[in-house]
Design an enzyme around this catalytic site. Structure first.
Site, PDB file in Angstrom:
ATOM      1  N   LYS A  91     -39.778  35.500  23.925  1.00 45.19           N
ATOM      2  CA  LYS A  91     -39.761  35.810  25.362  1.00 45.19           C
ATOM      3  C   LYS A  91     -39.317  34.587  26.165  1.00 45.19           C
ATOM      4  O   LYS A  91     -38.459  34.686  27.047  1.00 45.19           O
ATOM      5  CB  LYS A  91     -41.159  36.239  25.849  1.00 45.19           C
ATOM      6  CG  LYS A  91     -41.643  37.532  25.241  1.00 45.19           C
ATOM      7  CD  LYS A  91     -43.014  37.916  25.753  1.00 45.19           C
ATOM      8  CE  LYS A  91     -44.102  36.923  25.396  1.00 45.19           C
ATOM      9  NZ  LYS A  91     -44.358  36.784  23.955  1.00 45.19           N
ATOM     10  N   THR A  92     -39.927  33.441  25.838  1.00 46.54           N
ATOM     11  CA  THR A  92     -39.567  32.241  26.589  1.00 46.54           C
ATOM     12  C   THR A  92     -38.109  31.879  26.318  1.00 46.54           C
ATOM     13  O   THR A  92     -37.377  31.439  27.201  1.00 46.54           O
ATOM     14  CB  THR A  92     -40.525  31.090  26.219  1.00 46.54           C
ATOM     15  OG1 THR A  92     -41.856  31.547  26.459  1.00 46.54           O
ATOM     16  CG2 THR A  92     -40.262  29.837  27.024  1.00 46.54           C
TER      17      THR A  92
ATOM     18  N   ASP B  34     -42.316  33.385  33.543  1.00 46.04           N
ATOM     19  CA  ASP B  34     -42.844  33.427  32.170  1.00 46.04           C
ATOM     20  C   ASP B  34     -44.342  33.748  32.233  1.00 46.04           C
ATOM     21  O   ASP B  34     -44.984  33.519  33.255  1.00 46.04           O
ATOM     22  CB  ASP B  34     -42.630  32.041  31.523  1.00 46.04           C
ATOM     23  CG  ASP B  34     -42.735  32.103  29.999  1.00 46.04           C
ATOM     24  OD1 ASP B  34     -42.822  33.209  29.424  1.00 46.04           O
ATOM     25  OD2 ASP B  34     -42.708  31.024  29.359  1.00 46.04           O
ATOM     26  N   GLU B  35     -44.895  34.266  31.135  1.00 47.44           N
ATOM     27  CA  GLU B  35     -46.347  34.516  31.020  1.00 47.44           C
ATOM     28  C   GLU B  35     -46.878  35.345  32.200  1.00 47.44           C
ATOM     29  O   GLU B  35     -47.900  35.006  32.796  1.00 47.44           O
ATOM     30  CB  GLU B  35     -47.123  33.186  30.972  1.00 47.44           C
ATOM     31  CG  GLU B  35     -46.594  32.177  29.981  1.00 47.44           C
ATOM     32  CD  GLU B  35     -47.200  32.310  28.593  1.00 47.44           C
ATOM     33  OE1 GLU B  35     -47.926  33.312  28.338  1.00 47.44           O
ATOM     34  OE2 GLU B  35     -46.920  31.439  27.763  1.00 47.44           O
TER      35      GLU B  35
ATOM     36  N   GLN C 293     -51.804  38.913  25.406  1.00 43.64           N
ATOM     37  CA  GLN C 293     -52.160  37.499  25.544  1.00 43.64           C
ATOM     38  C   GLN C 293     -52.718  37.175  26.918  1.00 43.64           C
ATOM     39  O   GLN C 293     -52.690  36.030  27.351  1.00 43.64           O
ATOM     40  CB  GLN C 293     -50.932  36.626  25.291  1.00 43.64           C
ATOM     41  CG  GLN C 293     -50.436  36.696  23.855  1.00 43.64           C
ATOM     42  CD  GLN C 293     -49.275  35.737  23.628  1.00 43.64           C
ATOM     43  OE1 GLN C 293     -49.442  34.536  23.669  1.00 43.64           O
ATOM     44  NE2 GLN C 293     -48.103  36.283  23.396  1.00 43.64           N
TER      45      GLN C 293
ATOM     46  N   ARG D 242     -50.376  30.944  17.300  1.00 47.61           N
ATOM     47  CA  ARG D 242     -49.747  29.631  17.514  1.00 47.61           C
ATOM     48  C   ARG D 242     -49.232  29.066  16.196  1.00 47.61           C
ATOM     49  O   ARG D 242     -48.453  28.135  16.175  1.00 47.61           O
ATOM     50  CB  ARG D 242     -50.740  28.610  18.108  1.00 47.61           C
ATOM     51  CG  ARG D 242     -51.345  28.907  19.462  1.00 47.61           C
ATOM     52  CD  ARG D 242     -50.321  29.242  20.475  1.00 47.61           C
ATOM     53  NE  ARG D 242     -50.208  30.680  20.604  1.00 47.61           N
ATOM     54  CZ  ARG D 242     -49.147  31.283  21.130  1.00 47.61           C
ATOM     55  NH1 ARG D 242     -48.125  30.611  21.571  1.00 47.61           N
ATOM     56  NH2 ARG D 242     -49.101  32.608  21.194  1.00 47.61           N
TER      57      ARG D 242
HETATM   58  P1  ATP Z   1     -45.401  33.327  23.093  1.00 47.49           P
HETATM   59  O1  ATP Z   1     -45.820  34.756  23.257  1.00 47.49           O
HETATM   60  O2  ATP Z   1     -46.326  32.613  22.177  1.00 47.49           O
HETATM   61  O3  ATP Z   1     -45.188  32.647  24.408  1.00 47.49           O
HETATM   62  P2  ATP Z   1     -42.577  33.785  22.907  1.00 47.49           P
HETATM   63  O4  ATP Z   1     -42.423  35.259  22.801  1.00 47.49           O
HETATM   64  O5  ATP Z   1     -42.359  33.162  24.207  1.00 47.49           O
HETATM   65  O6  ATP Z   1     -44.002  33.361  22.320  1.00 47.49           O
HETATM   66  P3  ATP Z   1     -40.762  31.841  21.918  1.00 47.49           P
HETATM   67  O7  ATP Z   1     -41.653  30.690  22.096  1.00 47.49           O
HETATM   68  O8  ATP Z   1     -39.646  32.042  22.852  1.00 47.49           O
HETATM   69  O9  ATP Z   1     -41.628  33.155  21.820  1.00 47.49           O
HETATM   70  O10 ATP Z   1     -40.173  31.850  20.447  1.00 47.49           O
HETATM   71  C1  ATP Z   1     -40.994  31.595  19.314  1.00 47.49           C
HETATM   72  C2  ATP Z   1     -40.259  30.756  18.304  1.00 47.49           C
HETATM   73  O11 ATP Z   1     -39.213  31.513  17.716  1.00 47.49           O
HETATM   74  C3  ATP Z   1     -39.592  29.544  18.936  1.00 47.49           C
HETATM   75  O12 ATP Z   1     -39.655  28.474  18.026  1.00 47.49           O
HETATM   76  C4  ATP Z   1     -38.149  30.013  19.122  1.00 47.49           C
HETATM   77  O13 ATP Z   1     -37.257  28.941  19.130  1.00 47.49           O
HETATM   78  C5  ATP Z   1     -37.947  30.887  17.898  1.00 47.49           C
HETATM   79  N1  ATP Z   1     -36.949  31.960  18.125  1.00 47.49           N
HETATM   80  C6  ATP Z   1     -36.991  32.925  19.054  1.00 47.49           C
HETATM   81  N2  ATP Z   1     -35.919  33.742  18.931  1.00 47.49           N
HETATM   82  C7  ATP Z   1     -35.178  33.273  17.913  1.00 47.49           C
HETATM   83  C8  ATP Z   1     -33.946  33.674  17.313  1.00 47.49           C
HETATM   84  N3  ATP Z   1     -33.261  34.712  17.737  1.00 47.49           N
HETATM   85  N4  ATP Z   1     -33.497  32.945  16.275  1.00 47.49           N
HETATM   86  C9  ATP Z   1     -34.200  31.882  15.820  1.00 47.49           C
HETATM   87  N5  ATP Z   1     -35.356  31.457  16.334  1.00 47.49           N
HETATM   88  C10 ATP Z   1     -35.857  32.138  17.380  1.00 47.49           C
HETATM   89 MG    MG Z   2     -43.610  32.043  25.496  1.00 46.64          MG
END
Ligand code: ATP
Ligand code: MG
Length: 783
Positions: A34-35, A226-227, A257, A616
């Site tokens: 997402k981020t 975000d969040e 979350q 995490r």
């Molecule tokens: P959270 O809910 O914990 O905030 P999130 O959904 O925001 O998580 P991110 O932090 O954006 O997730 O991504 C999680 C991990 O996966 C990060 O290390 C990110 O770089 C990696 N990632 C996300 N998408 C890809 C992708 N398409 N290819 C490779 N790595 C990815």
């Molecule tokens: Mg995130």
């Protein structure tokens, strides 16, 4: 270029990034990117031609905002990225408030009160009103006021809200509303806003000054958040106000979350978005890129138990990985020992650096025993969100002088340093000043202009001292017009007497204080240089204060570059990731917290919190629980957390005990040990265990809850020769006895000395080595 970076995304993510036709919600589980989507979307918008200063990106921590800017800079260059409006709600809206402070009757260099300033002010109001601070507990009053502000309830609205007033009357605190009114007024007179005011006052600014709102509506062409699951009403409303007309808004979040309801965050903000934005396009991401399959599946099995949630799929295509490990410890002490040992072991076997490890806990108080254990093993660590640099006493003192120089009406800063370093202005005088100030609606600083004329009865000696203090601050204000900011900071630190005070005695504490003050001066210098490099010629002390007052709990990253294990609360870990994660204290009454068990709703929030914690982890996730724990001055025992039973056993390696339904009392302690360190767990017939000195029949130890110290009786002989036995109420201890100690776990008695109340035993503990215990105090049972 464009094509390049879009290749880093999967198809669902790319769709979410490329959609720019209307309001958008990306709702997806942890680690699904997402981020990343948000970051890439900003890069994409910049490439589409949106100017950076027209993009507003709101994150949960300054650190997250900076990471985002750095990532974007890789695509579009640092020059462009640094002009984005990217930051936390608090930092962005304090910027807007500074620019428009006059509309609210504030000066643009208003002070920001941190939580301790705000608590101190509430305490003095309670005292002045002569209320019982056991009934009007300052921290409770603080959180009630905070919640009111986050719900955008101003004092006059509070006073008319029958429900709130009835609630306060029922809890025997009918004067909360009055405290709130005075508090808000006093902040205003002091030219100060607390953290919640930054949101409340922004809303008031937008409500009462439509031209200001329109200006920012026009300015921010796209809003990204975000969040979103953790926004409270005040934040949600600001976003709605700004995004309403053009609807170019993209928010990402995960209802699973949502962990900040105690600060007023409302999960319904995200659930209700479709109603608010007709045509809202919802994107779901399903692939987790962060964690192994076992970790993702464990987290899924847990969160599935929550009833209130948006159904989502989340899977990992990384390797299966190790099972999530659950380890039992006798005590918090042993838990620390187990965790530090495992860190040392994993570091060798997995070639991870200390930076790859995080220890997450439910409450800050848990960090102490962990720190102790890490220190013993020489494992470097940092506490993230603990007492940050700016919360240290000497730094707060110096900052208080800085604040007074900029804004002498700042009451909390004045109270802090009017008699530090000691200059003979006692509490009685201060109280008189405060009382007069409030009676006359002036700030303390104004009263100081002419204490006698303002009705403060003081003798001439005190009058001189007050005059001296006032002149000191005036001299700093004068220096501010003549010196550079870095020179001014140094002048203040020296002339105020702080430096003299902490160099008077060369104790280790003072040396460290002095280093901290020097570090602060370096910080001012560095800040000015950085600003100069980005084209800002005139950086004032006020700019510096604005910057540091918004460092959030989570931004205490001064040592982030060093290779250290990170310790933090689960709340602070949101959005972050680590290869190796330990979640400690997974026990009833701690996780879930004893304060969050009244309703299924609260339990669901605690479950989400554990979900956040587990997700995490990238490679290994270890959960520990202690059967006894030292809390608030006594040893308490709690069963393993109910959540452990909810984890799908296919993905988790767990001692059978953690799944058992029977109350703790009936459990034999010996079986609780997980056999984690390559040893076999004890069994009833485990007589060949080499650590057991002599085969002995198994005796179930006393139940944990009834753990009491064993009374020693005067030994029958009074010889001073080493003894071979001591008699206790529970039986005789002999050299070779096996005991189970509340904090140290199992051990074998190797020596007994002394008589009566002074009997001492030496015990070789299985895990923590040799300890001497005074029988009179030791808490253990014979096993
Ligand atoms: P959270 O809910 O914990 O905030 P999130 O959904 O925001 O998580 P991110 O932090 O954006 O997730 O991504 C999680 C991990 O996966 C990060 O290390 C990110 O770089 C990696 N990632 C996300 N998408 C890809 C992708 N398409 N290819 C490779 N790595 C990815
Ligand atoms: Mg995130």
């Amino acid at each position: 270029m464009e094509e390049d970076f879009l290749n880093d995304l999967n198809e669902q993510q790319r769709d979410a990034v490329l959609y720019t036709e209307g309001p958008e919600l990306v709702i997806a589980g942890a680690g699904s990117g997402k981020t990343r989507v948000l970051t890439y979307k900003i890069a994409h918008l910049l490439q589409m031609g949106y100017p950076p200063y027209r993009l507003l990106a709101l994150t949960f921590t300054n650190k997250a905002a900076n990471e985002m800017k750095n990532r974007i800079a890789e695509v579009v260059g640092i020059e462009t990225a640094s002009r984005l409006w990217a930051g936390t709600f608090h930092s962005i809206f304090s910027r807007i408030l500074r620019a428009n402070a006059d509309r609210l009757g504030y000066r643009h260099d208003f002070t920001i009160y941190d939580a301790s300033d705000s608590l101190s002010l509430i305490k003095s109001i309670i005292k002045e009103m002569q209320l019982d601070d056991k009934v009007y507990k300052p921290s409770t009053v603080q959180s009630i006021i905070s919640n009111a502000k986050n719900a955008l309830i101003e004092p006059h609205v509070y006073a008319k809200n029958r429900e709130l007033i009835e609630m306060d009357t029922r809890s025997k605190r009918p004067l909360i509303c009055e405290i709130y009114r005075i508090y808000r007024h006093r902040c205003f007179v002091s030219g100060a806003m607390d953290f919640d005011d930054l949101l409340l006052n922004t809303n008031i600014l937008f409500r009462d000054h439509p031209d200001v709102l329109q200006h920012y509506r026009d300015l921010f062409a796209y809003i990204l958040v975000d969040e979103y699951q953790d926004t409270n009403f005040a934040q949600h409303l600001i976003v709605s106000q700004l995004g309403k007309e053009h609807n170019r808004i993209c928010v990402v979040g995960d209802d699973a979350q949502s962990i900040y309801s105690f600060r007023g965050a409302n999960i319904h903000n995200i659930l209700g978005l479709s109603k608010e934005y007709p045509g809202l396009k919802i994107f779901k991401l399903e692939r987790n890129y962060r964690s192994t399959q076992n970790i993702v599946n464990t987290a899924n099995s847990l969160i599935a138990k929550n009833k209130e949630q948006i159904p989502k799929q989340i899977f990992s295509q990384k390797e299966q990985g190790n099972k999530v490990k659950v380890i039992s410890a006798y005590s918090d002490f042993e838990e620390g020992f187990i965790v530090s040992n495992r860190i040392a072991e994993l570091r060798l076997t997995t070639h991870c650096r200390y930076n790859d490890f995080a220890i997450l806990y439910r409450t800050n108080a848990q960090s102490r025993t962990l720190e102790e254990a890490l220190r013993k093993r020489n494992i470097p660590y940092r506490i993230y969100g603990g007492t940050s640099f700016y919360q240290r006493k000497e730094i707060k003192d110096a900052i208080a002088y800085f604040r007074l120089t900029i804004n002498p009406n700042d009451e909390e800063a004045l109270k802090r340093v009017i008699n530090y370093p000691t200059r003979g202005i006692g509490n009685t005088t201060l109280t008189k000043l405060i009382d007069r100030a409030h009676e006359s609606g002036l700030s303390i600083w104004n009263v100081l202009d002419d204490p006698k004329g303002n009705g403060v009865e003081v003798n001439s000696g005190t009058l001189n001292k007050l005059q001296g203090f006032k002149e000191l601050i005036e001299s700093f204000r004068l220096a501010a017009t003549r010196q550079t900011t870095a020179e001014l900071a140094e002048t203040i630190v020296r002339q105020s007497g702080i430096m003299r005070d902490i160099t008077a005695e060369r104790t280790p504490e003072n040396i460290s204080r002095q280093e901290n003050i020097e570090e602060l001066l370096n910080g001012v210098q560095e800040f000015c240089t950085l600003r100069q490099e980005s084209g800002e010629e005139n950086t004032t002390l006020s700019d510096f204060l604005a910057e540091i007052s918004l460092a959030t709990d989570q931004d205490n990253g001064d040592e982030a570059e060093q290779d250290k294990v990170t310790l933090m609360t689960v709340h602070a870990s949101k959005g972050l990731e680590f290869k190796q994660v330990f979640i400690v204290g997974v026990e009833e009454n701690l996780f879930p917290s004893s304060m969050s068990q009244e309703s299924e709703r609260e339990i669901e929030e605690e479950r989400r919190l554990l979900y956040v914690a587990i997700t995490r982890a990238e490679e290994n996730c270890t959960l520990t629980y202690a059967l006894t724990r030292y809390r608030n001055g006594q040893t308490v025992s709690s069963p393993p957390s109910r959540f452990l039973k909810e984890l799908d056993p296919r993905y988790v390696d767990m001692p059978a005990q953690a799944r058992q339904e029977q109350p703790l009392e009936e459990r034999p302690w010996r079986n609780s040990f997980a056999g984690e360190w390559g040893r076999k767990p004890f069994r009833r017939d485990d007589s060949d265990d080499s650590r057991t000195p002599a085969p002995r029949p198994f005796t179930a130890p006393a139940p944990a809850k009834r753990l009491t110290r064993i009374e020693s009786r005067p030994a029958s002989d009074n010889s001073s020769a080493p003894q071979t036995s001591a008699t206790t109420a529970a039986g005789a201890i002999v050299v070779g006895s096996r005991i189970c100690h509340a904090r140290f776990g199992n051990g074998t008695v190797s020596a007994i000395e002394g008589t009566g109340d002074n009997s001492k035993i030496t015990v070789e503990f299985d895990n923590v080595g040799r300890k001497q215990l005074l029988l009179k105090f030791a808490k253990f049972t014979l096993i």
